[in-house]
Design an enzyme around this catalytic site. Sequence first.
Site, PDB file in Angstrom:
ATOM      1  N   ARG A   1      85.044 -35.041 173.299  1.00 40.49           N
ATOM      2  CA  ARG A   1      83.780 -35.603 173.812  1.00 40.49           C
ATOM      3  C   ARG A   1      83.750 -35.695 175.342  1.00 40.49           C
ATOM      4  O   ARG A   1      83.152 -36.615 175.896  1.00 40.49           O
ATOM      5  CB  ARG A   1      83.491 -36.982 173.208  1.00 40.49           C
ATOM      6  CG  ARG A   1      83.334 -36.974 171.692  1.00 40.49           C
ATOM      7  CD  ARG A   1      81.993 -36.380 171.318  1.00 40.49           C
ATOM      8  NE  ARG A   1      81.780 -36.382 169.882  1.00 40.49           N
ATOM      9  CZ  ARG A   1      81.065 -37.281 169.225  1.00 40.49           C
ATOM     10  NH1 ARG A   1      80.472 -38.252 169.874  1.00 40.49           N
ATOM     11  NH2 ARG A   1      80.913 -37.193 167.929  1.00 40.49           N
TER      12      ARG A   1
ATOM     13  N   ARG B   1      69.797 -33.648 179.597  1.00 39.43           N
ATOM     14  CA  ARG B   1      69.388 -33.899 178.213  1.00 39.43           C
ATOM     15  C   ARG B   1      68.070 -34.685 178.120  1.00 39.43           C
ATOM     16  O   ARG B   1      67.520 -34.829 177.022  1.00 39.43           O
ATOM     17  CB  ARG B   1      70.486 -34.681 177.490  1.00 39.43           C
ATOM     18  CG  ARG B   1      71.613 -33.861 176.865  1.00 39.43           C
ATOM     19  CD  ARG B   1      71.171 -33.153 175.585  1.00 39.43           C
ATOM     20  NE  ARG B   1      70.306 -33.976 174.755  1.00 39.43           N
ATOM     21  CZ  ARG B   1      70.715 -34.942 173.953  1.00 39.43           C
ATOM     22  NH1 ARG B   1      71.981 -35.173 173.816  1.00 39.43           N
ATOM     23  NH2 ARG B   1      69.863 -35.664 173.263  1.00 39.43           N
TER      24      ARG B   1
END
Length: 354
Positions: A37, A50
């Site tokens: 991650r 994003r």
Amino acid sequence: MSERSQEQTGRTAAHDSAFMRACRREPVPHTPVWFMRQAGRSLPEYRKVREGIPMLDSCMRPDLVTEITLQPVRRHGVDAAIFFSDIVVPLKAIGIDLDIKPGVGPVVADPIRTRADLARLRDLEPGDVSYVTEAVGMLTAELGTTPLIGFAGAPFTLASYLIEGGPSRTYERTKAMIYGDPQLWADLVDRLAAITSAFLRVQIEAGVSAVQLFDSWAGALAPADYRRYVMPASARVFDAVADYGVPRIHFGVGTGELLGLMGEAGADVVGVDWRVPLDEAVRRVGPGKALQGNLDPAVLFAPRDAVEAKTDEVLAAARGLEGHVFNLGHGVMPTTDPDALTRLVAYVHEQTAR
Ligand code: 1CP
């Protein structure tokens, strides 16, 4: 350049990197570091690109996947990139109605619970995930000698989302199927092994240097049940990609009691969470495999001195290993200070430079 030679170029360039050498248990110039991650919410540049784009949509856009995958490489100087995607992407690609809900995780509209439901799990064709092939090609061109790790969810962990309908802590419906209808369970994980194998093959054909199978939640099972109900399907996945000769990493959380079996399933590198020190983990895994891990991700919230002291403990326990890839024991937590990660990469490199 033809696709074939592009694929060869990406892997050839990264072949002698510290990460690849550690996976193969060869001598390394320094212990390689990457973080599960490492791309994601801990990075402000990630949150920026994003903005307004749902998670699964971003996984299907090669430009975004490339940018997000490169962000932690640029910022932290990690020794490997991990392809930005999610374990549920191949399920979405074959038409399962699911979404990744912010703050929750994968949510399946219509869970898989009966034999009739299995028909919804058709095989994955490379054309279903052409955006993955495209993004891997773009990435290997950009990454040069930095290896790109592909990944997939293991059959048990994927099945848990499909059966429960979303994240779970107890896996009660999953276990109800395992113990109540073992044949249905076996057929389900068999379907998932085929889909996962196909998804990994797409990534390898496109040029990734290594693959990681995430069986994040397998630690919920006792060893005897893992061996009987889960290991055969995961072993089929490892077999299906063995011919390519790329390192295969096998990881789960809370899997201290399963480490030997997870190695036996076919991995070249076994991922270890923070609950078992690496010198004990290597006894459980046995010779002939590298280990990956295993700093507790929560340690990164402590002051720098404490992070370094805990890192020293990991490196000391790793001293006798045939191969060590430094990582956290699980994913980077979203509120982690990114500078703590950058400092950690530099610290491991300094401490292990040979
Ligand atoms: O909007 C967002 O930012 C959503 C958060 C997010 C992100 C950034 C999810 C939802 N997935 C991802 C990307 C992701 N998922 C990566 C990419 C890159 C990287 O590591 O840098 C990877 C490797 C995964 C793999 C993944 N997804 C796993 C295995 C790893 C692990 O942490 O154990 C699992 C279990 C998932 C399911 C999932 N997807 C997302 C969440 C929040 C979850 C976990 C849900 C749960 O607790 O059950």
